[in-house]
Motif scaffolding. Structure first.
Motif, PDB file in Angstrom:
ATOM      1  N   SER A 228       6.484 -16.360   1.408  1.00  0.00           N
ATOM      2  CA  SER A 228       5.153 -16.402   0.739  1.00  0.00           C
ATOM      3  C   SER A 228       4.929 -14.973   0.330  1.00  0.00           C
ATOM      4  CB  SER A 228       3.976 -16.561   1.779  1.00  0.00           C
ATOM      5  OG  SER A 228       3.861 -15.573   2.728  1.00  0.00           O
TER       6      SER A 228
ATOM      7  N   GLU B 139      -2.391 -16.681  -2.436  1.00  0.00           N
ATOM      8  CA  GLU B 139      -1.382 -16.540  -1.547  1.00  0.00           C
ATOM      9  C   GLU B 139      -0.535 -17.689  -2.173  1.00  0.00           C
ATOM     10  OE1 GLU B 139      -1.523 -16.736   2.511  1.00  0.00           O
ATOM     11  OE2 GLU B 139       0.448 -15.970   2.813  1.00  0.00           O
TER      12      GLU B 139
ATOM     13  N   ARG C 221       1.507 -12.731  -1.626  1.00  0.00           N
ATOM     14  CA  ARG C 221      -0.001 -12.649  -1.565  1.00  0.00           C
ATOM     15  C   ARG C 221      -0.455 -11.578  -2.750  1.00  0.00           C
ATOM     16  NH1 ARG C 221      -0.806 -11.743   3.833  1.00  0.00           N
ATOM     17  NH2 ARG C 221      -1.088  -9.502   3.327  1.00  0.00           N
TER      18      ARG C 221
END
Ligand SMILES: NC(=O)c1ccc[n+]([C@@H]2O[C@H](COP(=O)([O-])OP(=O)(O)OC[C@H]3O[C@@H](n4cnc5c(N)ncnc54)[C@H](O)[C@@H]3O)[C@@H](O)[C@H]2O)c1
Length: 341
Positions: free
Chosen positions: A248, A241, A250
């Motif tokens: 963000s 991640e 992942r």
């Protein structure tokens, strides 16, 4: 049609046998011309049923076998330096499994030997750079939409470690993939390493420090943490991640078949890297064959192999001493300026 690229495969173990199958049955434009393994039975088993492949117990003899125009090194890491230097001496292009050379002094000798040739000959087998999910994450980070990356949180779990696996190998063999992936994703060198050691799992062989939490610092102030757990017992899991200033992202949670039954939902977890990264290995080897047939060398190179070895060496020192350890990176050899990873 040009002749297929004749490849000598050095080492016919787990990876070598899979690459032999891949060269002959999956990628186009190549054929296995020679195989070397000191364990002759293993080499013969790996080439069973194939015509025109010579089998050797001596790796260097395989390089001089008829029809060999390139080399794929899949022997254990400590054998790589000799094989790489022998390939360079013959001007043969090489795909070398990671770690390029386990110790940084040997890795630097290889990078310097290639620099003296004045041209690239080696691609190093950091296959995550060819994985579709990693490539999407790299494109996202490079596009700048999420702002500057601040942290990478990584997980690397294997079902069980092979018998010869040591506590140092959690870092210089397993985490070497995260070291390269982090340098590549962030475009930065890793400058220091700390290692934390929780109580070892009861499932780990006696004396093996498993799991470990490895924390890297980068030259522009980002942090990379890696949980490495090579006897987790339940599956092969690799996750990453990226935490950036504006969001963000992942990867590593791609879903397979979900079975609903008996009041619950069960999803399959791959048991092995040869399954999880099958497409990445195929793309890696195809890219190497294509480039080699065009007289080019692409992908991660000897500098990446050296940098990974230097960072891993600092990581093993941090593991052994319990102290944060700076990475000692030599100046980049050859005509290249030191550029971003
Ligand atoms: N890219 C990846 O994801 C990945 C995964 C696993 C292993 N690897 C790497 O692949 C390499 C091989 O690993 P493996 O799991 O196949 O090991 P393995 O032990 O299954 O096989 C290694 C083989 O090499 C042979 N060998 C030993 N010395 C040799 C020499 N000097 N020349 C030729 N052959 C020799 C051994 O007899 C054995 O058959 C290692 O560098 C390892 O780190 C990469």
């Amino acid at each position: 049609m040009a002749e297929p690229l004749g490849v000598a495969v050095l080492g016919a173990g787990h990876m070598g046998a899979d690459h032999i199958r891949r060269l002959d049955h999956v990628v186009s434009g190549a054929r296995v011309a020679a195989v070397a393994d000191p364990d002759i039975d293993r080499a013969e088993e790996a080439v069973a049923g194939r015509e025109g492949v010579s089998v050797h117990t001596d790796a260097v003899a395989a390089l001089d076998a008829p029809g060999v125009a390139a080399v794929l090194i899949a022997s254990p890491g400590p054998a790589h330096e000799e094989a790489l230097l022998a390939a360079f001496a013959r001007g043969l292009p090489v795909l070398c499994e990671k770690p390029m050379v386990p110790d940084s002094a040997g890795a630097l000798r290889v990078a310097e030997a290639e620099a003296r040739l004045g041209r690239r000959l080696a691609q190093i087998g950091f296959m995550r750079r060819y994985d579709a999910e990693y490539q999407r994450l790299k494109a996202l980070l490079d596009g700048g939409e999420l702002g500057r990356p601040l942290m990478l949180h990584c997980v690397h779990r294997n079902v069980a470690s092979p018998p010869h696996f040591t506590s140092a190998m959690l870092i210089n063999s397993s985490v070497s993939h995260e070291i390269d992936a982090a340098r590549w994703l962030l475009g930065q060198e890793l400058t220091a390493v700390s290692v934390l050691r929780p109580r070892p799992s009861a499932a780990a062989p006696d004396g093996l420090l498993d799991p470990q939490l490895v924390i890297f610092e980068t030259e522009q102030g980002a942090l990379v943490d890696v949980e490495v757990f090579v006897n987790c017992g339940f599956g092969y899991q690799v996750r990453c991640e990226a935490v950036c200033e504006a969001g963000s992202a992942r990867i590593g949670e791609a879903h397979t078949m979900a079975v609903t039954a008996a009041g619950g939902i069960r999803e399959e977890v791959p048991q092995d890297y040869l399954v999880r990264f099958a497409d990445a290995y195929d793309r890696e080897v195809q890219a190497w064959v294509d480039a080699t047939r065009q007289g080019r060398v692409t992908g991660p190179g000897t500098w990446d192999g050296y940098a990974a070895a230097a960072v891993a060496e600092a990581g093993v020192r941090a593991l052994e001493t319990g102290v944060r350890t700076a990475v000692d990176l030599a100046p980049r050899p050859g005509p290249h300026r030191r550029t971003r990873a």
